[in-house]
Design a protein around this motif. Structure first.
Motif, PDB file in Angstrom:
ATOM      1  N   GLY A  45       0.828  -1.201   0.000  1.00 20.26           N
ATOM      2  CA  GLY A  45       0.000   0.000   0.000  1.00 20.26           C
ATOM      3  C   GLY A  45       0.861   1.249   0.000  1.00 20.26           C
ATOM      4  N   PHE A  46       0.194   2.396  -0.027  1.00 21.88           N
ATOM      5  CA  PHE A  46       0.933   3.664  -0.050  1.00 21.88           C
ATOM      6  C   PHE A  46       1.784   3.859   1.195  1.00 21.88           C
ATOM      7  N   ILE A  47       1.409   3.227   2.265  1.00 17.40           N
ATOM      8  CA  ILE A  47       2.160   3.369   3.503  1.00 17.40           C
ATOM      9  C   ILE A  47       3.559   2.759   3.388  1.00 17.40           C
ATOM     10  N   HIS A  48       3.750   1.904   2.386  1.00 19.62           N
ATOM     11  CA  HIS A  48       5.048   1.246   2.207  1.00 19.62           C
ATOM     12  C   HIS A  48       6.038   2.068   1.373  1.00 19.62           C
ATOM     13  N   ILE A  49       5.634   3.239   0.924  1.00 15.29           N
ATOM     14  CA  ILE A  49       6.542   4.077   0.136  1.00 15.29           C
ATOM     15  C   ILE A  49       7.800   4.438   0.926  1.00 15.29           C
ATOM     16  N   TRP A 140       8.634   5.246   8.102  1.00 17.30           N
ATOM     17  CA  TRP A 140       7.693   4.181   7.747  1.00 17.30           C
ATOM     18  C   TRP A 140       7.141   3.506   9.002  1.00 17.30           C
ATOM     19  N   ARG A 144       3.280   3.497  10.084  1.00 17.62           N
ATOM     20  CA  ARG A 144       2.597   2.205  10.240  1.00 17.62           C
ATOM     21  C   ARG A 144       1.938   2.099  11.622  1.00 17.62           C
TER      22      ARG A 144
END
Length: 150
Positions: A45-49, A140, A144
């Motif tokens: 997801g975008f959170i993993h950028i 990150w 998260r």
């Protein structure tokens, strides 16, 4: 006596420099492996950028460290060649052996100077990308944690 001490100090410096480079290489590789284990069961997801950015920076750090090692080996090899060339020319009977050695040494110095600049660049890149990768990982991890509590 002072030549032996100087030679020994040079060896110690080179050994400590190599240990530092290899430590940073190991840190970057370990960080990549650890980061991969932290997100292996999550859907992308975008959170993993920020995590991808961290892994990319650590990969840059690793490659930059390899380049430092390559340039260091090249400089050592070139110096070894110079000493062998100088030894061979010492038995040369021609009158311009000193000029030939001097020309070879000046060209070697130019090449080594350029390689030392590159080593410095890649060494700094290795250190900074490792550090910035760590900061991206912290971002990150914080995002998260925030997303899981929201």
């Amino acid at each position: 006596m002072s030549e032996n001490l100087e030679l020994e100090m040079g060896k110690l410096f080179k050994a400590s420099q190599e240990k530092y480079i290899y430590f940073l290489l190991a840190a970057a590789a370990s960080a990549i492996g650890f980061a991969m284990t932290q997100s292996k069961v999550e859907p992308l997801g975008f959170i993993h950028i920020p995590l991808g950015f961290a892994i990319g920076l650590w990969a840059i750090s690793f490659v930059a460290g390899l380049r430092v090692v390559e340039y260091a080996a090249s400089v050592t090899f070139q110096n070894q060649n110079y000493l062998a060339f100088k030894r061979e020319l010492s038995s040369y009977q021609g009158g311009n052996a000193t000029e030939i050695i001097s020309l070879f040494k000046s060209r070697l110095n130019e090449t080594v100077k350029q390689q030392q600049k590159r080593m410095k660049f890649y060494g700094e890149l290795q250190s900074w990308s490792l550090l910035l990768g760590g900061l991206a990982y912290i971002v990150w991890h914080g995002a998260r944690m925030w997303a899981l509590n929201a």
